[in-house]
Design an enzyme around this catalytic site. Sequence first.
Site, PDB file in Angstrom:
ATOM      1  N   THR A  95       0.677  -1.065   0.030  1.00 23.88           N
ATOM      2  CA  THR A  95       0.017  -0.028   0.052  1.00 23.88           C
ATOM      3  C   THR A  95       0.818   1.156   0.055  1.00 23.88           C
ATOM      4  O   THR A  95       0.535   2.288  -0.696  1.00 23.88           O
ATOM      5  CB  THR A  95      -0.686  -0.080   1.310  1.00 23.88           C
ATOM      6  N   HIS A 119      -6.198   0.315  -6.649  1.00 25.14           N
ATOM      7  CA  HIS A 119      -6.907  -0.599  -5.611  1.00 25.14           C
ATOM      8  C   HIS A 119      -6.824  -2.188  -6.082  1.00 25.14           C
ATOM      9  O   HIS A 119      -7.227  -2.266  -7.292  1.00 25.14           O
ATOM     10  CB  HIS A 119      -8.113   0.009  -5.138  1.00 25.14           C
TER      11      HIS A 119
END
Length: 153
Positions: A95, A119
């Site tokens: 992330t 994502h």
Amino acid sequence: MAANCERTFIAIKPDGVQRGLVGEIIKRFEQKGFRLVGMKFVHASEELLKQHYIDLKDRPFYPGLVKYMNSGPIVAMVWEGLNVVKTGRVMLGETNPADSKPGTIRGDFCIQVGRNIIHGSDSVESAQKEINLWFKPAELIDFKSCAHDWIYE
């Protein structure tokens, strides 16, 4: 659903779209051998984004995340293949791009966690929820690729 028919939700965020990375990201998933079964180019509503990120609603960065995701168009996709959720996450990288290895999407194209361009669903259960949120069943195309037998035993 057979093991090689697992599905995941992948979204190219507004910064990835603005930076012209859509083709490169799709190319990486196709070259890996995954099959694109749904795709749309959308400017997501605040309501959709709040629902998508509902698990993060109590986090301090939540309002900024929703604003960022609402700042421009998103390419929403559904990919299918063997272990596509887990493998897709590996392909994305961490992330935080600073923790991502070279060769991953975030490792190659990102600098800051707040602009990490993509994502990917973090579990099969999340993938199903996200796919149902972003796509109607009729928007997902079920077909057998000619390359299927060259990818799977």
